[in-house]
Design a protein around this motif. Structure first.
Motif, PDB file in Angstrom:
ATOM      1  N   THR A  69      -2.534   4.376   9.858  1.00  0.00           N
ATOM      2  CA  THR A  69      -1.433   4.277   8.902  1.00  0.00           C
ATOM      3  C   THR A  69      -1.138   5.651   8.315  1.00  0.00           C
ATOM      4  OG1 THR A  69      -2.919   3.818   7.043  1.00  0.00           O
ATOM      5  CG2 THR A  69      -2.110   1.924   8.305  1.00  0.00           C
ATOM      6  N   GLN A  70       0.046   5.779   7.761  1.00  0.00           N
ATOM      7  CA  GLN A  70       0.468   7.008   7.082  1.00  0.00           C
ATOM      8  C   GLN A  70       1.306   6.640   5.862  1.00  0.00           C
ATOM      9  OE1 GLN A  70       2.554   9.617   9.750  1.00  0.00           O
ATOM     10  NE2 GLN A  70       0.720  10.242  10.855  1.00  0.00           N
ATOM     11  N   PRO A  71       1.320   7.510   4.840  1.00  0.00           N
ATOM     12  CA  PRO A  71       2.181   7.232   3.690  1.00  0.00           C
ATOM     13  C   PRO A  71       3.650   7.162   4.107  1.00  0.00           C
ATOM     14  CG  PRO A  71       0.574   8.937   3.169  1.00  0.00           C
ATOM     15  CD  PRO A  71       0.467   8.698   4.642  1.00  0.00           C
TER      16      PRO A  71
ATOM     17  N   GLU B 296       2.486   2.384   2.614  1.00  0.00           N
ATOM     18  CA  GLU B 296       2.184   3.029   3.887  1.00  0.00           C
ATOM     19  C   GLU B 296       2.984   2.379   5.011  1.00  0.00           C
ATOM     20  OE1 GLU B 296      -2.477   4.295   3.089  1.00  0.00           O
ATOM     21  OE2 GLU B 296      -2.012   2.486   4.242  1.00  0.00           O
TER      22      GLU B 296
ATOM     23  N   ARG C 261       0.808  -1.217   0.000  1.00  0.00           N
ATOM     24  CA  ARG C 261       0.000   0.000   0.000  1.00  0.00           C
ATOM     25  C   ARG C 261       0.843   1.269   0.000  1.00  0.00           C
ATOM     26  NH1 ARG C 261      -5.306  -0.525   2.382  1.00  0.00           N
ATOM     27  NH2 ARG C 261      -4.979   1.536   3.308  1.00  0.00           N
TER      28      ARG C 261
END
Length: 505
Positions: free
Chosen positions: A339-341, A275, A273
């Motif tokens: 979640t985060q990039p 992430e 993803r």
């Protein structure tokens, strides 16, 4: 159309017909358990009179139903056990049962006061089909002393209704299943409409004109022609993996090894993803129904399993209630709700780790060992007033700090004086010039360079205050100071005071 649009939704409704009474039957206090000789009823005050709010199965078999005055119930049945109705306790129990049912599907929605709706699309095959899932739910909840009636349908409203009413199909459900209220149900009966099928076979425009739009909407939701969303107890996380065991596992070290495998699988999904995870939650489902959860957080997004495994190890060692297998664990679930990039990084030629990630990893380990509430960090806050621009809070920072270019000097010092120190014998040109000379303590300082002003007004939503003009100054010995004038000449103060607020390194 996307692939997700072809997934047919299926809903499992769990109805607990005697939930309040069975809750009291689980309490250790004597005299609360009903029996065929002494049935149990729960009463509450309604408009100054005590009425039955809930009954057990024995009282219901004797014709005592909710809504009946307590005096009438005592007259009909002697030897009743009467308890106070506690709707809040019933709500808490329903939420705990919803957490128990997360082992079947992550989408579990409580329908107070006595029903759970489970979205089982894509989950029934794990239990041998829809019939096997229903049997497993009834057996598991039955071991805990709860009577549950189940029904599976294409819509939540139809599943809710079929769990309550003894009907072979949706069309055979009585009009009471539409939850329209007593007056509308009576009007429908007078019109010769007794079942959902009777209503659905007629044009709904006439039904809406005679009985209101709510009646037509209820029918459409029942048969699936209108949206009927549910509100799950928890939001479906972006990444979730689980492992179920054919037989309960009583070895804690083996379960922790399974958790490490789940973390590796979750990190591969995060990598796909693009992430990284900021919050990881592990839930251990015991065979006796108890659910133990552990959560760890990271200061920066990560998608490598090894550091997260270390954080879980520290967190599990810190638990006041250690991870106890009891009769064994039958499932382990790992979710990543936050979640985060995270873009791929490239190390330097000397392969030295950058200082930022190393510091974040250290803080994560300290928080896991000591507890997140015992470790404080400065968090940026939206305020131009220097002493309010940061605050100490537990955990990781909520936003990044503004970083000036390397070629530029810092706009503000790293540390501030609290309270600011008053300067005396200040010599400055009016109205907006920086000071040329002042006394700090017993020392006179002569300013050779100055930059400013940076004007900061008082926040309008607080108590009125004076405007500050900040200057970065350097004295003849090379010391760099951050000073401000409190008030404007001629507008706010006739003789404003000067303060030293910080020192530059």
């Amino acid at each position: 159309m996307t692939q997700a649009s072809f997934v047919k939704r299926r809903y499992l409704a769990l109805w607990f017909p005697w939930l309040p009474a069975e809750r009291l039957a689980r309490t250790p206090r004597a005299g609360r358990k009903g029996s065929p000789e002494r049935p149990l009823v729960l009463a509450e005050a309604v408009k100054g009179a005590l009425r039955l709010a809930a009954v057990d199965r024995h009282a219901e078999a004797l014709g005592l139903l909710p809504g009946l005055p307590l005096a009438d119930a005592r007259a009909r049945v002697t030897g009743l056990i009467v308890a106070d109705h506690d709707a809040a306790a019933d709500q808490r129990l329903l939420e705990r049962l919803a957490d128990l049912c997360i082992r079947y599907t992550p989408i579990v929605a409580p329908e107070p006061p006595d029903t759970l709706i489970l979205d089982i699309a894509g989950a029934a095959h794990l239990f041998g089909g829809e019939g096997g899932l229903s049997r497993d739910v009834r057996v598991r909840l039955g071991r805990h002393g709860f009577t549950v009636r189940t029904a599976i349908e294409d819509t939540p409203d139809a599943a809710w209704a079929r769990a309550r009413f003894d009907a072979a199909c949706v069309a055979a459900l009585p009009v009471a299943a539409l939850r329209l209220g007593g007056e509308r149900e009576t009007a429908l009966h007078r019109a010769g409409l007794y079942t959902v099928g009777d209503i659905a076979s007629r044009p709904l425009s006439g039904l809406a004109a005679r009985f209101g739009a709510a009646a037509a909407t209820a029918v459409r939701r029942m048969v699936g022609d209108a949206e009927s969303p549910i509100a799950p107890r928890r939001v479906l996380p972006p990444v979730e993996v689980e492992r179920r065991f054919p037989e309960p596992v009583a070895r804690t070290d083996y379960v922790l090894g399974v958790l490490a495998d789940l973390l590796a699988e979750a990190c591969r999904m995060l990598d796909a993803r693009g992430e990284g995870g900021r919050r990881f939650e592990a839930e251990f489902f015991r065979a006796d129904g108890k659910v133990q959860g552990v959560c760890v957080e990271t200061g920066a997004p990560v998608r490598h399993a090894a550091p997260v495994v270390e954080l879980f190890t520290h967190s599990l060692a810190r638990l006041e209630d250690p991870l106890d297998p009891g009769f064994g664990f039958d499932a382990v679930c790992l979710s990543v709700p936050v979640t985060q990039p995270l873009a791929p990084g490239q190390p330097d030629l000397d392969r030295a780790p950058p200082p930022g990630p190393a510091l974040d990893a250290l803080i994560d380990r300290l928080a896991a060992r000591l507890g997140p509430d015992r470790l404080l960090r400065f968090h940026a806050r939206e305020s131009h007033v220097p002493e309010r621009a940061a605050r100490l809070r537990p955990g990781s920072p909520s936003c990044s700090w503004p970083v000036p270019p390397l070629s530029e000097p810092p706009l503000r010092p790293f540390s501030l004086l609290r309270p600011p120190r008053l300067l005396s014998n200040v010599v400055a040109d009016v109205p907006d010039a920086p000071p040329r000379r002042f006394r700090l303590g017993v020392t006179f300082l002569t300013i050779v360079r100055a930059e400013g002003p940076e004007r900061i007004a008082a926040e309008w939503w607080r108590r009125p205050g004076l405007t500050r003009d900040y200057y970065r100054v350097e004295d003849e010995t090379g010391r760099r100071l951050w000073i401000f004038r409190h008030g404007l000449y001629g507008h706010e103060e006739t003789n404003p005071r000067w303060y030293l607020h910080g020192l530059f390194a």
